[in-house]
Design a protein around this motif. Sequence first.
Motif, PDB file in Angstrom:
ATOM      1  N   MET A 169      86.933 -40.836 164.959  1.00  0.00           N
ATOM      2  CA  MET A 169      88.320 -40.650 165.414  1.00  0.00           C
ATOM      3  C   MET A 169      88.438 -39.370 166.240  1.00  0.00           C
ATOM      4  O   MET A 169      87.864 -38.342 165.878  1.00  0.00           O
ATOM      5  N   TRP A 170      89.179 -39.452 167.333  1.00  0.00           N
ATOM      6  CA  TRP A 170      89.333 -38.313 168.229  1.00  0.00           C
ATOM      7  C   TRP A 170      90.158 -37.217 167.578  1.00  0.00           C
ATOM      8  O   TRP A 170      91.200 -37.469 166.970  1.00  0.00           O
ATOM      9  N   LYS A 215      86.523 -53.519 164.940  1.00  0.00           N
ATOM     10  CA  LYS A 215      87.015 -52.216 164.506  1.00  0.00           C
ATOM     11  C   LYS A 215      87.062 -51.279 165.706  1.00  0.00           C
ATOM     12  O   LYS A 215      86.306 -51.459 166.672  1.00  0.00           O
ATOM     13  N   PRO A 216      87.932 -50.277 165.661  1.00  0.00           N
ATOM     14  CA  PRO A 216      88.037 -49.360 166.815  1.00  0.00           C
ATOM     15  C   PRO A 216      86.702 -48.749 167.231  1.00  0.00           C
ATOM     16  O   PRO A 216      86.451 -48.561 168.416  1.00  0.00           O
ATOM     17  N   GLU A 217      85.861 -48.449 166.241  1.00  0.00           N
ATOM     18  CA  GLU A 217      84.595 -47.776 166.548  1.00  0.00           C
ATOM     19  C   GLU A 217      83.488 -48.715 167.005  1.00  0.00           C
ATOM     20  O   GLU A 217      82.405 -48.276 167.409  1.00  0.00           O
ATOM     21  N   ASP A 218      83.720 -50.027 166.969  1.00  0.00           N
ATOM     22  CA  ASP A 218      82.698 -50.987 167.391  1.00  0.00           C
ATOM     23  C   ASP A 218      82.418 -50.852 168.887  1.00  0.00           C
ATOM     24  O   ASP A 218      83.314 -50.543 169.679  1.00  0.00           O
ATOM     25  N   HIS A 263      85.717 -49.905 171.443  1.00  0.00           N
ATOM     26  CA  HIS A 263      87.019 -50.545 171.681  1.00  0.00           C
ATOM     27  C   HIS A 263      88.127 -49.503 171.671  1.00  0.00           C
ATOM     28  O   HIS A 263      89.097 -49.621 172.428  1.00  0.00           O
ATOM     29  N   ALA A 264      87.990 -48.458 170.852  1.00  0.00           N
ATOM     30  CA  ALA A 264      88.987 -47.380 170.830  1.00  0.00           C
ATOM     31  C   ALA A 264      89.015 -46.648 172.162  1.00  0.00           C
ATOM     32  O   ALA A 264      90.092 -46.297 172.670  1.00  0.00           O
ATOM     33  N   ASN A 265      87.839 -46.395 172.759  1.00  0.00           N
ATOM     34  CA  ASN A 265      87.775 -45.752 174.077  1.00  0.00           C
ATOM     35  C   ASN A 265      88.517 -46.580 175.121  1.00  0.00           C
ATOM     36  O   ASN A 265      89.350 -46.066 175.871  1.00  0.00           O
ATOM     37  N   PRO A 314      90.490 -39.141 174.027  1.00  0.00           N
ATOM     38  CA  PRO A 314      90.158 -40.300 173.181  1.00  0.00           C
ATOM     39  C   PRO A 314      89.348 -41.354 173.933  1.00  0.00           C
ATOM     40  O   PRO A 314      88.850 -42.295 173.334  1.00  0.00           O
ATOM     41  N   THR A 315      89.198 -41.184 175.242  1.00  0.00           N
ATOM     42  CA  THR A 315      88.386 -42.117 176.028  1.00  0.00           C
ATOM     43  C   THR A 315      86.912 -41.707 176.065  1.00  0.00           C
ATOM     44  O   THR A 315      86.092 -42.434 176.645  1.00  0.00           O
ATOM     45  N   LEU A 316      86.568 -40.575 175.457  1.00  0.00           N
ATOM     46  CA  LEU A 316      85.205 -40.055 175.542  1.00  0.00           C
ATOM     47  C   LEU A 316      84.214 -40.957 174.815  1.00  0.00           C
ATOM     48  O   LEU A 316      84.433 -41.385 173.683  1.00  0.00           O
ATOM     49  N   MET A 317      83.101 -41.232 175.474  1.00  0.00           N
ATOM     50  CA  MET A 317      82.068 -42.159 175.001  1.00  0.00           C
ATOM     51  C   MET A 317      81.611 -41.879 173.571  1.00  0.00           C
ATOM     52  O   MET A 317      81.711 -40.766 173.061  1.00  0.00           O
ATOM     53  N   LYS A 318      81.048 -42.922 172.938  1.00  0.00           N
ATOM     54  CA  LYS A 318      80.408 -42.766 171.636  1.00  0.00           C
ATOM     55  C   LYS A 318      79.100 -41.993 171.754  1.00  0.00           C
ATOM     56  O   LYS A 318      78.740 -41.207 170.880  1.00  0.00           O
ATOM     57  N   GLY A 319      78.367 -42.241 172.823  1.00  0.00           N
ATOM     58  CA  GLY A 319      77.074 -41.604 173.024  1.00  0.00           C
ATOM     59  C   GLY A 319      76.290 -42.341 174.089  1.00  0.00           C
ATOM     60  O   GLY A 319      76.822 -43.198 174.792  1.00  0.00           O
ATOM     61  N   LEU A 320      75.019 -41.998 174.213  1.00  0.00           N
ATOM     62  CA  LEU A 320      74.138 -42.649 175.165  1.00  0.00           C
ATOM     63  C   LEU A 320      73.249 -43.648 174.450  1.00  0.00           C
ATOM     64  O   LEU A 320      72.896 -43.455 173.281  1.00  0.00           O
ATOM     65  N   LEU A 321      72.882 -44.700 175.152  1.00  0.00           N
ATOM     66  CA  LEU A 321      71.977 -45.697 174.600  1.00  0.00           C
ATOM     67  C   LEU A 321      70.642 -45.021 174.278  1.00  0.00           C
ATOM     68  O   LEU A 321      70.013 -44.425 175.151  1.00  0.00           O
ATOM     69  N   GLY A 322      70.251 -45.072 173.028  1.00  0.00           N
ATOM     70  CA  GLY A 322      69.018 -44.423 172.596  1.00  0.00           C
ATOM     71  C   GLY A 322      69.174 -42.952 172.279  1.00  0.00           C
ATOM     72  O   GLY A 322      68.217 -42.290 171.869  1.00  0.00           O
TER      73      GLY A 322
END
Length: 600
Positions: A1-2, A227-230, A252-254, A436-444
Amino acid sequence: MWIKPKVDNRVHLHHYGDVPANLNYSDVKSIGEVIFDSCETYHDYVALKYILSGNVHTENYTKFAEQIELAAKMLKLNGINKGDRIMVLLPFLPEDYHIIYAIAAVGATAVPIHPEIRVKSQLIEQIREVNPKMIICLDRNVQLLDSIFSEYKQLGERIHKVLYVKPVDSFKMNGIASVINPIVDYKYQKSGEAPEKFNLTSNKFASYRAEINSAKNYQGTYMANVKPEDDYAIYYTSGTSGKKPAGIILSHANSFAYLKSGTAISNCVEPGDSVLNTPGPFHCFGAETGRNVTLASGATQIIVPDPKKFKEIAAVMKSEKPSHVVSVPKLLNLYKESGLFDDICLDFVKSLICGGGKMGTATSEYWNAKLKHTQIREGYGSTQLCGGICINTKTLQIPRTIGIPAPDVYFMLKDPETGEIINEPNKPGELYVSSPTLMKGLLGNPNPDCLITDEDGVIWYKTNDLVSYDENGWYTFIDRCDDIINLDSGNLVNPSKIEDILDKRGLETYVIFQTNNHPKNQGADRIVVAIEYAGDLEDIKLLQEVLEKDFADNLNKYEIPAEITVMDRLPINGNGKYKKRETIDKYFDGEFRLNLVLNR
């Protein structure tokens, strides 16, 4: 959550007018749910208008929802479930719109990739990284993918199925009207756009249209409980600076936060408006801003698959008179240079939204002179932030600035050398963003170095971009921090000073680089300007004298470029950005028309 920053230093809030500074994101939905809601609300409005070689295919929002539902059912029939990844190698086509929202509806993750595959090894690496269960591509990609599966058996074994789309499939009919379909196919084969007959070794390939038709009797459920974090999507960065393209994971939240924030700050699209969206669906700006925000508002998407077909774009501008245009500086410059838009007055355009790079003065003036009700709304964003997060407003547009941040987007500037926070106007600093639009992370790499967590638990994205703001909180993009040239002498050169001089002379198509970090460099470290120019070389020689004087009058001696190298065409990627590393390689390989040594 942001976590929202505790210190609110947003000096631009007085520009918001009726736009709220902060929004509520507690009602997170997948973009699939959002678009289904939009289809129900705007059922009688036209959602898609697809134009190709004079043919027109339209879908109202009711038909659009039916096609998304069919695509979702098709995915379920093919064993696609929540969490699966699907690579989509398509330009803007009706099928791209259907499948992207269907993927979100079933809870899978879309991975848009540019269908014009220039580097086979890069696609192989991306398939290996993504590990998709399904690939959906253009028919012209089929033979290449089959050769990859043949050469790399393990990659092919992981993929359940590859579905291919013909660009003309949307013009085909069902029932008694299907008698026209062979004619549609015949014209497509004769157009020169169609691939040769397939000669495949793999049995994984199938027609997207055939699979859709087989799903019509599917009776099962398809909507996933996301879910938002998916994971929602993985967009690859362009890799223009020579770095390896990185897969940006968005939730999905982003996407939902971007939809609400972007809609609020753009504040211009009304139901029934039409939108000509030129960046492709593999471009986060084109997908999230140009597509999602406008369709959620009940607008009509005018679809032209190839934005580099200038005649088709110009014809569509004249015939369709779009209410809004979404584009990037490179394309707008190319349209200007083509001459095909010279006689088009844009008095029908309510907004021209542009992001994805710096815009030259000549391009800005050309298009602004055509607009009657607005000026270009230039903006700023990044894939890591789910698209454009800063824009000139509906009521105020200042040329060659990026405007103000959207609601819930917090900017922080730091001195690139000392790391000290900058809290004064007109002082450039490296931009850090919390949103709140900031990415979850990078692939890998779920915890990349560019994500910084402060003592309050707030996550900031270190953009590597230099910006500044004025006394009113209006921002200007200056340059990439890693574009700052660090000469062997120890002197630092900001390319934007050179860019300003080139821009004033009407030069917009160029790449500025230094030579010392290239393996083929045998001489002294120097600054080179590569210019794209296909005209009379005598004009360039005359320009040399003018630039030598401009440089001498406005730059320190160590800042003056040593050479101008003239090329017929500078390398660009699918997102319309210049590829610096490939340009430098062309220079050292002698692939230029003329190389001018400047008097310093």
